[in-house]
Design a protein around this motif. Sequence first.
Motif, PDB file in Angstrom:
ATOM      1  N   LEU A   1       0.902  -1.658  -0.007  1.00  0.00           N
ATOM      2  CA  LEU A   1      -0.462  -0.667   0.105  1.00  0.00           C
ATOM      3  C   LEU A   1       1.296   0.916  -0.032  1.00  0.00           C
ATOM      4  CD1 LEU A   1      -3.117   1.490   0.105  1.00  0.00           C
ATOM      5  CD2 LEU A   1      -2.634   1.131   2.506  1.00  0.00           C
ATOM      6  N   LEU A   2       0.797   2.014  -1.306  1.00  0.00           N
ATOM      7  CA  LEU A   2       1.634   3.024  -1.386  1.00  0.00           C
ATOM      8  C   LEU A   2       0.882   4.602  -0.928  1.00  0.00           C
ATOM      9  CD1 LEU A   2       3.532   2.693  -4.879  1.00  0.00           C
ATOM     10  CD2 LEU A   2       4.768   2.350  -2.266  1.00  0.00           C
TER      11      LEU A   2
ATOM     12  N   ASP B   1       2.668  -9.044  -4.499  1.00  0.00           N
ATOM     13  CA  ASP B   1       1.711  -9.502  -6.294  1.00  0.00           C
ATOM     14  C   ASP B   1       1.087  -8.214  -6.608  1.00  0.00           C
ATOM     15  OD1 ASP B   1       2.463 -11.693  -5.324  1.00  0.00           O
ATOM     16  OD2 ASP B   1       1.641 -12.475  -4.175  1.00  0.00           O
ATOM     17  N   ARG B   2       0.605  -7.042  -5.804  1.00  0.00           N
ATOM     18  CA  ARG B   2      -0.170  -6.406  -6.512  1.00  0.00           C
ATOM     19  C   ARG B   2       0.319  -5.108  -5.466  1.00  0.00           C
ATOM     20  NH1 ARG B   2      -6.173  -5.217  -5.668  1.00  0.00           N
ATOM     21  NH2 ARG B   2      -6.410  -7.024  -3.815  1.00  0.00           N
ATOM     22  N   VAL B   3      -0.085  -3.363  -5.393  1.00  0.00           N
ATOM     23  CA  VAL B   3      -0.020  -2.849  -5.365  1.00  0.00           C
ATOM     24  C   VAL B   3      -0.773  -1.414  -5.803  1.00  0.00           C
ATOM     25  CG1 VAL B   3       1.925  -0.706  -5.661  1.00  0.00           C
ATOM     26  CG2 VAL B   3       2.476  -2.748  -6.148  1.00  0.00           C
ATOM     27  N   LEU B   4      -0.832  -1.334  -3.988  1.00  0.00           N
ATOM     28  CA  LEU B   4      -2.744   0.221  -4.095  1.00  0.00           C
ATOM     29  C   LEU B   4      -1.703   1.401  -3.850  1.00  0.00           C
ATOM     30  CD1 LEU B   4      -4.490  -2.437  -2.268  1.00  0.00           C
ATOM     31  CD2 LEU B   4      -4.438  -2.105  -4.754  1.00  0.00           C
TER      32      LEU B   4
ATOM     33  N   GLY C   1      -4.991  -1.055  -7.803  1.00  0.00           N
ATOM     34  CA  GLY C   1      -3.981  -1.156  -7.511  1.00  0.00           C
ATOM     35  C   GLY C   1      -3.769  -1.941  -8.674  1.00  0.00           C
ATOM     36  N   VAL C   2      -2.243  -2.398  -9.147  1.00  0.00           N
ATOM     37  CA  VAL C   2      -1.751  -2.798 -10.426  1.00  0.00           C
ATOM     38  C   VAL C   2      -0.803  -4.410  -9.768  1.00  0.00           C
ATOM     39  CG1 VAL C   2      -0.038  -1.956 -12.111  1.00  0.00           C
ATOM     40  CG2 VAL C   2      -1.183  -0.494 -10.972  1.00  0.00           C
ATOM     41  N   VAL C   3      -1.402  -5.137 -10.670  1.00  0.00           N
ATOM     42  CA  VAL C   3      -0.805  -6.337 -10.144  1.00  0.00           C
ATOM     43  C   VAL C   3       0.546  -6.725 -10.842  1.00  0.00           C
ATOM     44  CG1 VAL C   3      -1.435  -8.868 -10.892  1.00  0.00           C
ATOM     45  CG2 VAL C   3      -3.312  -7.881 -10.771  1.00  0.00           C
TER      46      VAL C   3
ATOM     47  N   GLU D   1      -4.150  -2.324 -14.701  1.00  0.00           N
ATOM     48  CA  GLU D   1      -5.041  -2.876 -13.752  1.00  0.00           C
ATOM     49  C   GLU D   1      -5.547  -3.844 -13.178  1.00  0.00           C
ATOM     50  OE1 GLU D   1      -7.195   0.981 -12.877  1.00  0.00           O
ATOM     51  OE2 GLU D   1      -6.321   1.339 -13.181  1.00  0.00           O
ATOM     52  N   ALA D   2      -5.656  -3.919 -11.608  1.00  0.00           N
ATOM     53  CA  ALA D   2      -6.540  -4.685 -11.457  1.00  0.00           C
ATOM     54  C   ALA D   2      -7.827  -5.545 -10.967  1.00  0.00           C
ATOM     55  CB  ALA D   2      -6.166  -5.435  -9.673  1.00  0.00           C
TER      56      ALA D   2
END
Lengths: 266, 287
Positions: free
Chosen positions: A52-53, A203-206, A216-218, A263-264
């Motif tokens: 989580l950014l 795995d995924r960045v939010l 988020g981005v996978v 995008e997820a």
Amino acid sequence: MTTGIATSETVDAPESRDRPAVRVSGGRRAFGDQIVLDDVDLSIAPGEFIALLGASGSGKTTLLRALAGLDRLDAGTVTVPRERSVVFQEPRLIPSRRVWRNVVLGLRGTGRERALEALTEVGLADHAQAWPRTLSGGEAQRVALARALVREPGLLLLDEPFAALDALTRLRMQELVAALCRRHNPAVLLVTHDVDEAIRLADRVLVLRSKRLDSGVVIDKERRAQTGDSYATDLRYHFLNLLGVRGPQPTDRSAHPSDPVQEAHT
Amino acid sequence: MSIEAPVETRQAGIAPPVTIDLPSAAHGSVSRARSSRTLHRVLRTAGPIALLGLWQLICSVGLVDAGLLPSPWRVADTIRELTTDGTLLPAIGVSLRRAGVGLLFGAAIGITLGLVAGLSRIGEEALDSSLQMLRTIPFIALVPLFVVWFGIGEEAKYALITAACIFPAYLNTYAGVRGVDPKLIEAARVFKVSGLALAREVILPLAMPGILVGIRFSMGVSVLALVAAEQINTQSGIGVLVLDLNGTLRTDIIISGVVVYAFLGIVVDLVVRNLERLLLRWKASIV
């Protein structure tokens, strides 16, 4: 959510068919007049590693604390696993307990052997009898990691756990966390403001911005392995953009026909 | 710097125990610590010895009348005399019992109140303001009152010493409990340590430095209160020596009593230091 970058492909979050380990819907939190989180939705699959950014003060830690049960949300529903662990920015070891007794803190009837196993995983078995004050910052943080993992949590919450470490220790610690998370396979929420760290581990960045959470981005791990730096660089550019840091375009886009950002789907 | 992800370089499947070599913290050289401790001791004893030397010098040169200020040598002689004729040791026994019993009760009450006020909001509201108010009363002002309440026997002496010992124990225990890092308490809560277990396993050990400071102050105060208590119709104890009840103006005997009081103070301090070493090993390990 529009990011300004075309979505070329929609990829499901890993294991999204399972019941999510964490589900937040309509999460809202205000401190006085200051709204920090507004209508936040989040779903983490079992075993999924989420980073989580967000800029400082964006409410990342507020969200993490709500999931840990240390803070409440004003509105919305939160579903979390019963067993949750937190690694904070500081190790927060109890100085009056020896290292191994810190590891099994709160676990009744759990003996030294279990603590030693967990300490072996972080490479500190020979420090089991030591007092926390004799440890270096990196060592103490590894003990904190052992303490978090020894209870096999369904959700591991990492609140900027590498922020106070020096650069070398940080890299090793990141590797260790990645390896141990793969082994114990908890759902992970890593709160960080380090974009590279997020890309490396998750795995995924939010991204949390303007009080809301995007889907988020996978991170495509194979692609990251194959194309190496250029993929990571593109991702970094994308996230920094979202966080309001506008740098020069890193690569000639024509050289990369497919966009790095997927995008997820939530 | 290349941020190539290292994840792919490792094999999938069952990983071996992860051991990463990080330089472990330097555990300071033992011999150096020992030599600095010796120096520390020498410095600590040098001061009192120099003072004694000065005192002896003043008397030897004849700067003051030996009747007003006997030399340390003379005092030592008197102490030896008082010991052999069997007055000193029983007196010390009586005084020690007064101070010890008073301290025991006072510290126990003070620590208990401090824990209650420190650990619970209700306890704090019920106790703290009254105790903060009472503690400002100089306990010596209570002597006449205690004589009226408890008479001129031993009870008044015990009561006075007890009352005096409560407050240092209370204040430092309370501060010790309140001084525990809330972040640690929060961490303990995350790992489901709460209520009585939290108090016993986390808060109490971390408040122990404060509690021991309280005990130390109480011990000092107990000797102080002993001196005050022994001014009340004393027929036994060191007070008899100090008060010069025979009116013989034997300054050497008076000073002998004072020396014994001082000695009691030192013994008390030594006891607490060792108690600290025993109970606060986790703290000592850093130096």
